[in-house]
Design a protein around this motif. Structure first.
Motif, mmCIF file in Angstrom:
data_model
loop_
_atom_site.group_PDB
_atom_site.id
_atom_site.type_symbol
_atom_site.label_atom_id
_atom_site.label_comp_id
_atom_site.label_asym_id
_atom_site.label_seq_id
_atom_site.Cartn_x
_atom_site.Cartn_y
_atom_site.Cartn_z
ATOM 1 N N PRO A 158 0.269 0.251 -9.724
ATOM 2 C CA PRO A 158 -0.465 1.519 -9.588
ATOM 3 C C PRO A 158 -1.036 1.678 -8.183
ATOM 4 O O PRO A 158 -1.142 0.721 -7.421
ATOM 5 N N CYS A 159 -1.418 2.888 -7.867
ATOM 6 C CA CYS A 159 -1.998 3.204 -6.563
ATOM 7 C C CYS A 159 -3.520 3.254 -6.658
ATOM 8 O O CYS A 159 -4.066 3.811 -7.617
ATOM 9 N N PHE A 160 -4.193 2.658 -5.701
ATOM 10 C CA PHE A 160 -5.654 2.735 -5.558
ATOM 11 C C PHE A 160 -5.952 4.006 -4.779
ATOM 12 O O PHE A 160 -5.716 4.075 -3.584
ATOM 13 N N HIS A 161 -6.493 5.008 -5.460
ATOM 14 C CA HIS A 161 -6.616 6.338 -4.877
ATOM 15 C C HIS A 161 -7.688 6.460 -3.809
ATOM 16 O O HIS A 161 -7.583 7.307 -2.922
ATOM 17 N N SER A 162 -8.734 5.659 -3.880
ATOM 18 C CA SER A 162 -9.857 5.842 -2.944
ATOM 19 C C SER A 162 -10.320 4.506 -2.366
ATOM 20 O O SER A 162 -11.437 4.069 -2.641
ATOM 21 N N PRO A 163 -9.472 3.862 -1.584
ATOM 22 C CA PRO A 163 -9.838 2.554 -1.029
ATOM 23 C C PRO A 163 -10.795 2.699 0.155
ATOM 24 O O PRO A 163 -10.855 3.756 0.792
ATOM 25 N N ALA A 207 -11.169 0.560 9.762
ATOM 26 C CA ALA A 207 -9.800 0.076 9.980
ATOM 27 C C ALA A 207 -8.885 0.684 8.924
ATOM 28 O O ALA A 207 -9.331 1.098 7.843
ATOM 29 N N ASP A 208 -7.605 0.738 9.249
ATOM 30 C CA ASP A 208 -6.603 1.174 8.284
ATOM 31 C C ASP A 208 -6.263 -0.032 7.410
ATOM 32 O O ASP A 208 -5.530 -0.930 7.819
ATOM 33 N N THR A 209 -6.794 -0.074 6.205
ATOM 34 C CA THR A 209 -6.607 -1.232 5.329
ATOM 35 C C THR A 209 -5.185 -1.325 4.780
ATOM 36 O O THR A 209 -4.845 -2.303 4.112
ATOM 37 N N GLY A 210 -4.362 -0.338 5.061
ATOM 38 C CA GLY A 210 -2.954 -0.418 4.664
ATOM 39 C C GLY A 210 -2.105 -1.162 5.663
ATOM 40 O O GLY A 210 -0.901 -1.321 5.455
ATOM 41 N N ASN A 258 3.338 5.935 -1.842
ATOM 42 C CA ASN A 258 4.288 7.014 -1.589
ATOM 43 C C ASN A 258 3.707 8.371 -1.970
ATOM 44 O O ASN A 258 3.951 9.379 -1.308
ATOM 45 N N ASP A 259 2.940 8.409 -3.063
ATOM 46 C CA ASP A 259 2.474 9.701 -3.565
ATOM 47 C C ASP A 259 1.134 10.124 -2.969
ATOM 48 O O ASP A 259 0.810 11.312 -2.961
ATOM 49 N N ILE A 260 0.339 9.167 -2.489
ATOM 50 C CA ILE A 260 -0.943 9.476 -1.858
ATOM 51 C C ILE A 260 -1.007 8.691 -0.552
ATOM 52 O O ILE A 260 -1.158 7.470 -0.563
ATOM 53 N N SER A 261 -0.904 9.381 0.557
ATOM 54 C CA SER A 261 -0.726 8.714 1.848
ATOM 55 C C SER A 261 -1.894 7.812 2.219
ATOM 56 O O SER A 261 -1.712 6.819 2.922
ATOM 57 N N TRP A 262 -3.092 8.115 1.759
ATOM 58 C CA TRP A 262 -4.249 7.290 2.098
ATOM 59 C C TRP A 262 -4.521 6.204 1.046
ATOM 60 O O TRP A 262 -5.361 5.343 1.248
ATOM 61 N N GLY A 263 -3.823 6.264 -0.089
ATOM 62 C CA GLY A 263 -4.015 5.266 -1.138
ATOM 63 C C GLY A 263 -3.391 3.928 -0.766
ATOM 64 O O GLY A 263 -2.590 3.825 0.165
ATOM 65 N N LEU A 264 -3.761 2.894 -1.520
ATOM 66 C CA LEU A 264 -3.214 1.553 -1.294
ATOM 67 C C LEU A 264 -2.529 1.048 -2.553
ATOM 68 O O LEU A 264 -2.985 1.321 -3.672
ATOM 69 N N LYS A 265 -1.445 0.307 -2.356
ATOM 70 C CA LYS A 265 -0.812 -0.340 -3.486
ATOM 71 C C LYS A 265 -0.231 -1.685 -3.052
ATOM 72 O O LYS A 265 0.078 -1.900 -1.874
#
Length: 567
Positions: free
Chosen positions: A524-529, A540-543, A553-560
Motif C-alpha cells: 500500500p501507499c503511505f499517503h501523508s509521509p 528532505a525528500d524521504t522517497g 505511482n498513484d500519489i507522487s508525494w506518497g511513499l511505498k
C-alpha cells in the motif's frame, strides 16, 4: 468451493485440513473370524488374491478416467492460479489435503477453535499458492509476540496492574516486560485495516501488547488473531470514553508535549496522533531520538488513518530488525495482513458463496475495483472510457467485434470479471458489452458485481461486511485493476500478493494517458509521509533516502516499499 462440494470429489479425512484418512478399517482377527464365521487359510489366500486382481482392474480404469475428468476452477485450491489450469480428481485431492494451513508458519498451528473462525485455516483452499514465504525470523517473532499477548493481555495480573497505574495517574513502570499500544478504530474500513497492520508492526518492533478499540464492528468483521487471548480492548478500559475525542489539539499528544516542553517521562500515557492531518511535531514520532523517549511509556494510544509502515523503514533503530523480518521488502502487508485479518464466519459465508457461484469455474479471474472521487453523482463517461481503455490495452479483457468471426470454439476460455463499485452503471455497461457482442479472441467473458451501495456507509455493519467480503474476493483474483488513491484496492492487492494495474486519478474529467500502469509493488501507499531527515534535522525528500522506499505511482508525494531486487 465450499467444504461439502469438495468432499463429494475427494475421499479424504472428515477434516480435510488435517490431511489424514478417516476411512474406518475393517478389522480381521488372526484367525480370520468375522461374526462367528471361520475362513480356512487356503480359502482366505484365494479370496485375497481375487480381491487384489479385481481392485487392480478397477483402479486402472479409474486412473485412466481421471486423465479426462477434471474439476473446473480447482487451480491452486480454486483461489486464482495460472489461468486455464485444471486438476484431475487425484491431483486436486492431493493439493487439498497437503495444504499448509499455517501459511509457512505464519499462523499458529494450535490454540484456536477452528469452527469459530472457518476462514483462518481455509483461506488457502481459495487462494492461489504464493511463492513468498515468511522468513524464519518473522515466524519466530510472531510466536514470541503471541506469548507476550497471552502473558500480558486482558485478564492477566500484569494487565490489571498496568490499568490500575493508568487509572491512578502514576507514571512509574510496574512491569518492565509488559507495555501496551492501544489502537483507536475510526475512518473507513480500508484505512482501518491498513493502519491496524501498521500498528501491529510497530508493536512487534517495540515488544508491546496490541489492543484494538473495537469501535462499532471490529469484532463483527475480524476473528481474533492471537491464540488463547484477545486483542480487543476491554470495555472497562479507563480511557475508553476519551478515545474518540483525541485529536491534533490534545494536550496528551506527543507533538503538543514537545511543543509545550512538557516532560514526557512525567506522563502515564502518550497519545500518538498519526492522522493524515498531523503536524510537524507529531511527525517526530518517526525519528530515532524521539522513539527512545516514547518507549519509556507503559501506555501508548495511537490514532491514525494511514499506512505508515514505509516511514518505519527509514528509522535506523528498526533497520536491522526489519531486514531480518522482511528479506523481501514488499511483503510486509502481504504477510501481516494474512496473519491478522481473518473474516468472521458471517463474512466468510458471503465470500465463499459468491466465489463458488460466480468465480470458481472460470479459467481466469479478473478483479476491477472502481473508486470515483468526483463530488457530483455519476456515472461519468470518462470513468467508463478509462476502465475499457486500461483493461483492453493491457490485455486484461478482450476487445469485442461487430459480427461472429469464427464458429464457436469447442472449449472456449472462460473469464470471470469481478466488479466492485458503489455505482452499478459501469458494471452494467461492461456486462452488456460482452453480452451483446462477441469477443475477438473467442473468450467467454462473464461480469459480476456483488453489491451496489450507492455511497460509502462506514458506520453500518451490513455495509462494512459487504465491503470486507468484496476486498477479500478481489484478493482471490488472478489479475487486478484498482483505482489510484483507494485504500480499498490497497487491501485487496496486499492480501492477494498482486501487483495491480492502477488506474490514475482523472483530472478535468479526462482519461489519463496512459489510463493505467502496472504498479511497482503490491505494498500500500503511505499517503501523508513526513518530509524530514531525522539525522540531519532538516527537510528532505524521504522517497530518496533508501532504495526500498520510493514514491507511489498513484500519489507522487506518497511513499511505498518496493523490493529493490525487482529493479
Amino acid at each position: 468451493m465450499d467444504m461439502k462440494r469438495i468432499r463429494r470429489h475427494a475421499y479424504t479425512s472428515s477434516d480435510p485440513l488435517k490431511g489424514e484418512g478417516d476411512g474406518e478399517a475393517l478389522s480381521f482377527s488372526s484367525h480370520g473370524k468375522k461374526h462367528g464365521f471361520q475362513i480356512s487359510i487356503p480359502v482366505f489366500v484365494l479370496l485375497v488374491c481375487f480381491i487384489g486382481v479385481t481392485l487392480f482392474v478397477v483402479t486402472s480404469g479409474v486412473h485412466r478416467s481421471e486423465s479426462v475428468v477434471t474439476i473446473a476452477g480447482a487451480t491452486s485450491g480454486g483461489g486464482g492460479g495460472a489461468g486455464g489450469d485444471t486438476k484431475t480428481v487425484s491431483e486436486f485431492r492431493n493439493s487439498f489435503t497437503n495444504r499448509d494451513k499455517t501459511l509457512g508458519g505464519l499462523l499458529a498451528a494450535s490454540g484456536f477453535d477452528d469452527q469459530s473462525c472457518l476462514s483462518r485455516y481455509r483461506t488457502e483452499l481459495y487462494r492461489r499458492n504464493t511463492p513468498h514465504r515468511p522468513s524464519r525470523h518473522l515466524v519466530q517473532r510472531l510466536r514470541s509476540h503471541e506469548s507476550l499477548q497471552k502473558r500480558c493481555g486482558p485478564g492477566t495480573d500484569p494487565y490489571q496492574k498496568a490499568v490500575e497505574q493508568l487509572r491512578s495517574g502514576q507514571s512509574s513502570k510496574i512491569d518492565q516486560n509488559c507495555n501496551y499500544l492501544v489502537w483507536i478504530s475510526y475512518s473507513g474500513l480500508g484505512n482501518r485495516i491498513l493502519t491496524a497492520a501498521s500498528a501491529f508492526l510497530y508493536s512487534l518492533l517495540t515488544n508491546r501488547v496490541l489492543l484494538v478499540d473495537r469501535g462499532k464492528d471490529m469484532d463483527d468483521l475480524f476473528c481474533e488473531p492471537f491464540p488463547e487471548t484477545s486483542w480487543l480492548l476491554p470495555l472497562d478500559f479507563p480511557l475508553k470514553d476519551k478515545l474518540a475525542n483525541f485529536s491534533v489539539t490534545s494536550d496528551e499528544s506527543y507533538g503538543n508535549m514537545i511543543k509545550n516542553k512538557v516532560g514526557v517521562e512525567k506522563e502515564n500515557f502518550i497519545y500518538l496522533h498519526l492522522d493524515h492531518g498531523y503536524n510537524d511535531n507529531d511527525k517526530l514520532f518517526f525519528c530515532e531520538e524521539d522513539q527512545r523517549t516514547i518507549q519509556n511509556a507503559t501506555w501508548l494510544i495511537l490514532r491514525s488513518d494511514v499506512y505508515f509502515v514505509p516511514s518505519l523503514f527509514l528509522n535506523s533503530l528498526f533497520e536491522d530488525d526489519l531486514n531480518q523480518l522482511f528479506p523481501e521488502k514488499d511483503m510486509v502487508f502481504h504477510h501481516l495482513g494474512r496473519y491478522l485479518f481473518h473474516p468472521t464466519n458471517a463474512v466468510w459465508g458471503l465470500i465463499t458463496r459468491y466465489y463458488d457461484s460466480y468465480m470458481a469455474k472460470a479459467d481466469e479471474r479478473v478483479g476491477i475495483q472502481v473508486r470515483v472521487f468526483e463530488v457530483e453523482s455519476g456515472p461519468f463517461q470518462h470513468v467508463l472510457d478509462q476502465i475499457i481503455s486500461c483493461t483492453q490495452i493491457e490485455g486484461l479483457l478482450p476487445q469485442t467485434v461487430s459480427h461472429e468471426i469464427a464458429p464457436p470454439a469447442t472449449n472456449p476460455k472462460t473469464k470471470a470479471v469481478l466488479f466492485t463499485s458503489l455505482s452499478l452503471d459501469y458494471y452494467e455497461h461492461i456486462r452488456n458489452m460482452y453480452w451483446e457482442k462477441p469477443t475477438s479472441s473467442g473468450e467467454i467473458v462473464s461480469v459480476f458485481q456483488p453489491s451496489y451501495e450507492g455511497y460509502q456507509q462506514s458506520g453500518k455493519k451490513r455495509h462494512n461486511r459487504k465491503a470486507w467480503a468484496e476486498m477479500y474476493l478481489l484478493s482471490l483474483t488472478d489479475k487486478l485493476v484498482t483505482s489510484g488513491w483507494s485504500t480499498f484496492g490497497y487491501v485487496a492487492q496486499g492480501l492477494g500478493g498482486l501487483k495491480p494495474w492502477i488506474m490514475f486519478r482523472p483530472e478535468n474529467r479526462t482519461v489519463p494517458n496512459p489510463p493505467c500502469r502496472r504498479d511497482v509493488s503490491m505494498e500500500p501507499c503511505f499517503h501523508s509521509p513526513p518530509f524530514y531527515d531525522c539525522k540531519k534535522k532538516q527537510g528532505a525528500d524521504t522517497g530518496n533516502l533508501v532504495p526500498h522506499v520510493r514514491h507511489c505511482n498513484d500519489i507522487s508525494w506518497g511513499l511505498k516499499i518496493v523490493d529493490q531486487n525487482g529493479f
